[in-house]
Design a protein around this motif. Structure first.
Motif, mmCIF file in Angstrom:
data_model
loop_
_atom_site.group_PDB
_atom_site.id
_atom_site.type_symbol
_atom_site.label_atom_id
_atom_site.label_comp_id
_atom_site.label_asym_id
_atom_site.label_seq_id
_atom_site.Cartn_x
_atom_site.Cartn_y
_atom_site.Cartn_z
ATOM 1 N N HIS A 1 -5.397 -8.896 10.565
ATOM 2 C CA HIS A 1 -4.184 -8.049 10.259
ATOM 3 C C HIS A 1 -4.364 -6.816 9.607
ATOM 4 C CE1 HIS A 1 -0.147 -6.967 9.615
ATOM 5 N NE2 HIS A 1 0.026 -6.905 8.275
ATOM 6 N N ARG B 1 0.810 -1.284 -0.143
ATOM 7 C CA ARG B 1 0.101 -0.097 -0.010
ATOM 8 C C ARG B 1 0.695 1.443 0.026
ATOM 9 N NH1 ARG B 1 -2.646 0.662 6.143
ATOM 10 N NH2 ARG B 1 -1.130 -0.517 7.134
ATOM 11 N N ARG C 1 5.740 -5.425 16.996
ATOM 12 C CA ARG C 1 5.533 -4.104 17.106
ATOM 13 C C ARG C 1 4.875 -3.734 18.710
ATOM 14 N NH1 ARG C 1 2.991 -3.430 10.935
ATOM 15 N NH2 ARG C 1 5.109 -2.991 10.192
HETATM 16 O O1 LIG Z 1 1.192 -1.907 6.439
HETATM 17 C C1 LIG Z 1 1.046 -2.430 5.346
HETATM 18 O O2 LIG Z 1 0.438 -2.460 4.536
HETATM 19 C C2 LIG Z 1 2.036 -3.952 5.382
HETATM 20 C C3 LIG Z 1 1.802 -4.609 6.450
HETATM 21 O O3 LIG Z 1 0.888 -5.187 6.529
HETATM 22 C C4 LIG Z 1 2.558 -4.397 7.765
HETATM 23 O O4 LIG Z 1 3.544 -3.515 7.695
HETATM 24 O O5 LIG Z 1 1.889 -4.618 8.895
#
Ligand SMILES: O=C([O-])CC(=O)C(=O)O
Ligand SMILES: NC(=O)C1=CN([C@@H]2O[C@H](COP(=O)(O)OP(=O)(O)OC[C@H]3O[C@@H](n4cnc5c(N)ncnc54)[C@H](O)[C@@H]3O)[C@@H](O)[C@H]2O)C=CC1
Length: 308
Positions: free
Chosen positions: A175, A82, A151
């Protein structure tokens, strides 16, 4: 042991680099549709062997699946990332076609492989790979929770000014920016609940920052992240090939577990040589259960867009 990584872009190349540095296989095939890119990146990586000291050989392939033949683990990172302001879900149109085609090709040459899906929107791409290939559910794993949990631990460590190594915690659910569920109640600093060190407001901020962790990096970098995604994917591969049986939140097919059916989303699983070996059933609070249900609704509506 042979491992294939499809997509030699930011995430795929970083994943392959981490895998070869840790010598998780004799051979790592990196495959991409862009002419020469995977061959070039593989050669560049191999030129670090004499400097860093490893024996795993990376092999590049421009869309030649014959080279992936007999892989034990395959990782799918092919697809668009993205841009700032986008959600992961907006990638579904293009990435669904890519993931479907790549999965078919991979399984033709490696029918027994364990498949790890990274491409976004990851939970829906994992579901698509399962439905289109008919692969046994325990051999299909979506990578998202490992990254989101890393994270979460990092934001907790920063807030507490301690080492991320001493923080334990998991993020379950989808996610997505609004579907992740950081399990703050269960997070600990070497076994001590983090609520002993941080206020409710601080913990809420950590959870909120974790949920938009990917979006924050996309805004800063201009495209989505790759260092932690590549490390998180390698960690799944390592637990599988070394049969470590680590507990990692992964997107897997649920058939009644956590109150959900016919959906792939993030729950803690034990990862070993045969794939995900079992789902760990956490005792969620009522609020966490409600968040999980809401997350599942959002993932399910994205799956419906696949028109399977
Ligand atoms: O943010 C994104 O589009 C890629 C992803 O899934 C991440 O880094 O968690
Ligand atoms: N699940 C997760 O936690 C994460 C998922 N992602 C996702 O991973 C994907 C890849 O991200 P990046 O590596 O940053 O993108 P990138 O653009 O750097 O690399 C993607 C690569 O896929 C290749 N590709 C496209 N179609 C292909 C096909 N049919 N066969 C083989 N290769 C093909 C492209 O040529 C390109 O090299 C994106 O969808 C991104 O959203 C990224 C980070 C974390």
């Amino acid at each position: 042991m042979k491992i294939t990584v499809v997509g030699a872009g930011a995430v795929g190349a970083t994943t392959a680099d981490n895998i070869i540095r840790r010598e998780l296989a004799e051979e790592v095939v990196l495959l991409d549709i862009k002419e020469g890119v995977s061959e070039g990146k593989s050669l560049d990586m191999y030129q670090t062997a004499a400097l860093l000291g490893f024996n795993t050989k990376p092999i590049g392939s421009t869309n030649d699946y014959e080279k992936t033949k007999g892989s034990d683990v395959v990782v799918i990172t092919s697809g668009l990332p993205r841009k700032p302001g986008m959600t992961r879900e907006e990638l579904i149109g293009i990435n669904a076609g890519i993931v479907k085609g790549v999965t078919e090709n991979l399984l033709k040459y490696s029918p027994k492989a364990i498949v790890i899906v990274v491409s976004n929107p990851m939970d829906t791409m994992t579901y698509l790979a399962l439905k289109e290939s008919g692969i046994p559910k325990k051999r299909l794993i979506g990578m998202g929770g490992a990254l989101d949990s890393a994270r979460f631990k990092t934001y907790l460590a920063l807030a507490m000014d301690v080492s991320p190594l001493d923080i334990h915690g998991m993020v379950i659910g989808g996610h997505g920016d609004t579907t992740m569920i950081p399990l703050t109640r269960l997070a600990t600093y070497n076994g001590i609940p983090v609520s002993r060190f941080l206020s409710a407001d601080q913990l809420e901020k950590v959870a909120a920052d974790t949920m938009v962790g990917g979006a924050t990096l996309t805004k800063l970098i201009g495209t989505s992240a790759w260092y932690a995604p590549g490390a998180a994917t390698m960690m799944l591969v390592e637990s599988i090939v070394r049969n470590q049986k680590r507990i990692v939140p992964c997107s897997v097919y649920l058939n009644g577990e956590y109150g959900q059916k016919d959906i792939c989303m993030g729950v803690p699983v034990v990862l070993g040589r045969s794939g995900w070996e079992k789902i760990v059933n956490l005792r969620l609070s009522d609020a966490e259960k409600a968040a999980f249900e809401k997350s599942a609704e959002a993932v399910r509506s994205m799956n419906a867009a696949l028109n399977l």
